[in-house]
Write a protein that holds these residues in place. Structure first.
Motif, PDB file in Angstrom:
ATOM      1  N   MET A 130     -10.935  -2.328 -17.022  1.00 26.26           N
ATOM      2  CA  MET A 130     -10.190  -1.228 -17.320  1.00 26.26           C
ATOM      3  C   MET A 130     -10.758   0.098 -16.721  1.00 26.26           C
ATOM      4  O   MET A 130      -9.959   1.048 -16.630  1.00 26.26           O
ATOM      5  CB  MET A 130      -9.785  -1.018 -18.662  1.00 26.26           C
ATOM      6  N   GLU A 131     -12.077  -0.217 -16.079  1.00 27.93           N
ATOM      7  CA  GLU A 131     -12.598   1.184 -15.367  1.00 27.93           C
ATOM      8  C   GLU A 131     -12.324   0.851 -13.886  1.00 27.93           C
ATOM      9  O   GLU A 131     -12.728   1.814 -13.150  1.00 27.93           O
ATOM     10  CB  GLU A 131     -13.946   1.064 -15.631  1.00 27.93           C
ATOM     11  N   ASN A 132     -11.929  -0.168 -13.585  1.00 26.57           N
ATOM     12  CA  ASN A 132     -11.441  -0.523 -11.983  1.00 26.57           C
ATOM     13  C   ASN A 132     -10.086   0.135 -11.775  1.00 26.57           C
ATOM     14  O   ASN A 132      -8.982  -0.287 -12.139  1.00 26.57           O
ATOM     15  CB  ASN A 132     -11.372  -2.045 -11.914  1.00 26.57           C
ATOM     16  N   LYS A 133     -10.220   1.242 -10.932  1.00 27.67           N
ATOM     17  CA  LYS A 133      -9.080   1.911 -10.796  1.00 27.67           C
ATOM     18  C   LYS A 133      -8.000   1.262  -9.820  1.00 27.67           C
ATOM     19  O   LYS A 133      -6.951   1.364  -9.947  1.00 27.67           O
ATOM     20  CB  LYS A 133      -9.318   3.272  -9.995  1.00 27.67           C
ATOM     21  N   VAL A 134      -8.611   0.478  -9.013  1.00 23.11           N
ATOM     22  CA  VAL A 134      -7.630  -0.643  -8.121  1.00 23.11           C
ATOM     23  C   VAL A 134      -6.929  -1.503  -9.054  1.00 23.11           C
ATOM     24  O   VAL A 134      -5.861  -1.847  -8.979  1.00 23.11           O
ATOM     25  CB  VAL A 134      -8.571  -1.162  -7.039  1.00 23.11           C
ATOM     26  N   PHE A 135      -7.737  -2.007 -10.086  1.00 26.05           N
ATOM     27  CA  PHE A 135      -7.072  -3.090 -10.871  1.00 26.05           C
ATOM     28  C   PHE A 135      -5.966  -2.406 -11.689  1.00 26.05           C
ATOM     29  O   PHE A 135      -4.948  -2.953 -12.042  1.00 26.05           O
ATOM     30  CB  PHE A 135      -8.192  -3.661 -11.540  1.00 26.05           C
ATOM     31  N   LEU A 136      -6.158  -1.231 -12.230  1.00 23.10           N
ATOM     32  CA  LEU A 136      -5.385  -0.313 -12.798  1.00 23.10           C
ATOM     33  C   LEU A 136      -4.162  -0.053 -12.032  1.00 23.10           C
ATOM     34  O   LEU A 136      -2.983  -0.143 -12.642  1.00 23.10           O
ATOM     35  CB  LEU A 136      -6.020   0.771 -13.669  1.00 23.10           C
ATOM     36  N   SER A 137      -4.193   0.215 -10.817  1.00 23.67           N
ATOM     37  CA  SER A 137      -3.143   0.720  -9.828  1.00 23.67           C
ATOM     38  C   SER A 137      -2.414  -0.826  -9.815  1.00 23.67           C
ATOM     39  O   SER A 137      -1.172  -0.808  -9.770  1.00 23.67           O
ATOM     40  CB  SER A 137      -3.520   1.044  -8.715  1.00 23.67           C
ATOM     41  N   PHE A 138      -2.992  -2.002  -9.632  1.00 24.44           N
ATOM     42  CA  PHE A 138      -2.477  -3.168  -9.218  1.00 24.44           C
ATOM     43  C   PHE A 138      -1.802  -3.684 -10.632  1.00 24.44           C
ATOM     44  O   PHE A 138      -0.341  -4.227 -10.672  1.00 24.44           O
ATOM     45  CB  PHE A 138      -3.419  -4.424  -9.031  1.00 24.44           C
ATOM     46  N   THR A 139      -2.164  -3.293 -11.789  1.00 24.32           N
ATOM     47  CA  THR A 139      -1.590  -3.683 -13.089  1.00 24.32           C
ATOM     48  C   THR A 139      -0.414  -2.986 -13.225  1.00 24.32           C
ATOM     49  O   THR A 139       0.806  -3.521 -13.549  1.00 24.32           O
ATOM     50  CB  THR A 139      -2.573  -3.465 -14.180  1.00 24.32           C
ATOM     51  N   PHE A 140      -0.130  -1.531 -12.939  1.00 25.75           N
ATOM     52  CA  PHE A 140       0.906  -0.865 -12.906  1.00 25.75           C
ATOM     53  C   PHE A 140       2.132  -1.259 -12.226  1.00 25.75           C
ATOM     54  O   PHE A 140       3.208  -1.745 -12.542  1.00 25.75           O
ATOM     55  CB  PHE A 140       0.649   0.801 -12.304  1.00 25.75           C
ATOM     56  N   TYR A 141       1.718  -1.519 -10.727  1.00 25.92           N
ATOM     57  CA  TYR A 141       2.788  -2.004  -9.874  1.00 25.92           C
ATOM     58  C   TYR A 141       3.174  -3.594 -10.189  1.00 25.92           C
ATOM     59  O   TYR A 141       4.456  -3.680 -10.244  1.00 25.92           O
ATOM     60  CB  TYR A 141       2.397  -2.040  -8.354  1.00 25.92           C
ATOM     61  N   SER A 142       2.216  -4.292 -10.672  1.00 24.17           N
ATOM     62  CA  SER A 142       2.693  -5.713 -11.050  1.00 24.17           C
ATOM     63  C   SER A 142       3.752  -5.711 -12.337  1.00 24.17           C
ATOM     64  O   SER A 142       4.553  -6.430 -12.282  1.00 24.17           O
ATOM     65  CB  SER A 142       1.487  -6.335 -11.322  1.00 24.17           C
ATOM     66  N   THR A 143       3.378  -4.930 -13.301  1.00 27.30           N
ATOM     67  CA  THR A 143       4.145  -4.466 -14.186  1.00 27.30           C
ATOM     68  C   THR A 143       5.626  -4.270 -13.958  1.00 27.30           C
ATOM     69  O   THR A 143       6.822  -4.679 -14.452  1.00 27.30           O
ATOM     70  CB  THR A 143       3.688  -3.894 -15.385  1.00 27.30           C
ATOM     71  N   ILE A 144       5.769  -3.153 -13.035  1.00 32.33           N
ATOM     72  CA  ILE A 144       7.047  -2.750 -12.622  1.00 32.33           C
ATOM     73  C   ILE A 144       7.882  -3.875 -12.012  1.00 32.33           C
ATOM     74  O   ILE A 144       8.864  -4.037 -12.157  1.00 32.33           O
ATOM     75  CB  ILE A 144       6.658  -1.850 -11.362  1.00 32.33           C
ATOM     76  N   LEU A 145       6.950  -4.657 -11.347  1.00 29.43           N
ATOM     77  CA  LEU A 145       7.873  -5.957 -10.545  1.00 29.43           C
ATOM     78  C   LEU A 145       8.290  -6.945 -11.601  1.00 29.43           C
ATOM     79  O   LEU A 145       9.128  -7.638 -11.205  1.00 29.43           O
ATOM     80  CB  LEU A 145       6.779  -6.480  -9.334  1.00 29.43           C
ATOM     81  N   ILE A 146       7.313  -7.256 -12.490  1.00 27.94           N
ATOM     82  CA  ILE A 146       7.715  -8.073 -13.504  1.00 27.94           C
ATOM     83  C   ILE A 146       8.941  -7.559 -14.145  1.00 27.94           C
ATOM     84  O   ILE A 146      10.048  -8.582 -14.759  1.00 27.94           O
ATOM     85  CB  ILE A 146       6.658  -8.524 -14.481  1.00 27.94           C
ATOM     86  N   LEU A 147       8.976  -6.485 -14.639  1.00 29.67           N
ATOM     87  CA  LEU A 147      10.199  -5.760 -15.240  1.00 29.67           C
ATOM     88  C   LEU A 147      11.333  -5.855 -14.377  1.00 29.67           C
ATOM     89  O   LEU A 147      12.552  -6.218 -14.891  1.00 29.67           O
ATOM     90  CB  LEU A 147      10.012  -4.233 -15.663  1.00 29.67           C
ATOM     91  N   LYS A 148      11.203  -5.820 -13.221  1.00 26.59           N
ATOM     92  CA  LYS A 148      12.224  -5.730 -12.221  1.00 26.59           C
ATOM     93  C   LYS A 148      13.011  -7.269 -12.347  1.00 26.59           C
ATOM     94  O   LYS A 148      14.076  -7.437 -12.319  1.00 26.59           O
ATOM     95  CB  LYS A 148      11.833  -5.501 -10.701  1.00 26.59           C
ATOM     96  N   MET A 149      11.893  -8.247 -12.234  1.00 24.82           N
ATOM     97  CA  MET A 149      12.275  -9.632 -12.444  1.00 24.82           C
ATOM     98  C   MET A 149      13.266  -9.904 -13.473  1.00 24.82           C
ATOM     99  O   MET A 149      14.322 -10.655 -13.651  1.00 24.82           O
ATOM    100  CB  MET A 149      11.376 -10.735 -12.214  1.00 24.82           C
ATOM    101  N   TYR A 150      12.887  -9.133 -14.712  1.00 28.31           N
ATOM    102  CA  TYR A 150      13.553  -9.564 -15.916  1.00 28.31           C
ATOM    103  C   TYR A 150      14.937  -8.831 -15.931  1.00 28.31           C
ATOM    104  O   TYR A 150      16.011  -9.458 -16.290  1.00 28.31           O
ATOM    105  CB  TYR A 150      12.835  -8.732 -17.103  1.00 28.31           C
ATOM    106  N   VAL A 151      15.008  -7.552 -15.240  1.00 35.07           N
ATOM    107  CA  VAL A 151      16.278  -6.926 -14.849  1.00 35.07           C
ATOM    108  C   VAL A 151      17.303  -7.890 -14.082  1.00 35.07           C
ATOM    109  O   VAL A 151      18.432  -8.047 -14.422  1.00 35.07           O
ATOM    110  CB  VAL A 151      16.131  -5.549 -14.212  1.00 35.07           C
ATOM    111  N   VAL A 152      16.741  -8.507 -13.110  1.00 40.43           N
ATOM    112  CA  VAL A 152      17.585  -9.592 -12.376  1.00 40.43           C
ATOM    113  C   VAL A 152      17.981 -10.699 -13.023  1.00 40.43           C
ATOM    114  O   VAL A 152      19.238 -11.010 -13.074  1.00 40.43           O
ATOM    115  CB  VAL A 152      16.679 -10.065 -11.029  1.00 40.43           C
ATOM    116  N   ALA A 153      17.246 -11.185 -13.946  1.00 41.72           N
ATOM    117  CA  ALA A 153      17.509 -12.099 -14.924  1.00 41.72           C
ATOM    118  C   ALA A 153      18.724 -11.826 -15.869  1.00 41.72           C
ATOM    119  O   ALA A 153      19.710 -12.517 -16.197  1.00 41.72           O
ATOM    120  CB  ALA A 153      16.361 -12.792 -15.660  1.00 41.72           C
TER     121      ALA A 153
END
Length: 153
Positions: free
Chosen positions: A9-32
């Motif tokens: 959680m100190e890895n700023k790159v990983f936190l950014s990745f986590t943010f965008y990944s979560t957006i994409l997963i939510l987008k997949m739920y919306v498509v479902a």
């Protein structure tokens, strides 16, 4: 915020990745959810029990609009799942945080545009351009992962 947060959680790159990944997963739920709504509206169910509950076995059938939603969802799985792997490993390579964020942002925006183009049947080549643009950061991350790990093969 806890005094001793996990190293990840100190890895700023990983936190950014986590943010965008979560957006994409939510987008997949919306498509479902959209797929389910189109099934209900068009009365086109994949399973007999659903058709029986919604008017009769004659509604256990395919529909072009439902199939389009399913193709959009399948395309997400074919592209977002590899991104999740590549982005997670790439985050561990200590890339420049700004460059990494740009990788994640381009992929995320490209996938969102791709889905919009797919579901709204936007004119070609909108969907294929969005797809291609989203692939660029994936190829970049894959190349960087290979270059970082080649000494260990």
């Amino acid at each position: 915020r806890a005094a001793s947060s996990p190293k990840m959680m100190e890895n700023k790159v990983f936190l950014s990745f986590t943010f965008y990944s979560t957006i994409l997963i939510l987008k997949m739920y919306v498509v479902a959810i959209i797929t389910g709504q189109v099934r209900l509206r068009k009365k086109a169910f994949a399973n007999p029990e659903d058709a029986l509950r919604n008017g009769g076995l004659q509604f256990c059938r395919e529909d072009p609009d439902v199939e389009r939603c399913l193709r959009a969802h399948r395309n997400d799985m074919e592209n977002i799942f590899p991104f999740l792997f590549l982005g997670a490993i790439y985050s561990l390579l200590d890339p420049n945080p700004t460059v990494a964020r740009i990788h994640f942002l381009i992929f995320c925006v490209g996938r969102i545009i791709h889905t919009i183009a797919y579901l709204l049947q936007l004119r070609a080549p909108t969907r294929s351009v969005a797809y291609s643009v989203a692939q660029l950061p994936c190829f970049s991350m894959a190349l960087q992962i290979l270059l970082a790990t080649i000494p260990y093969w």
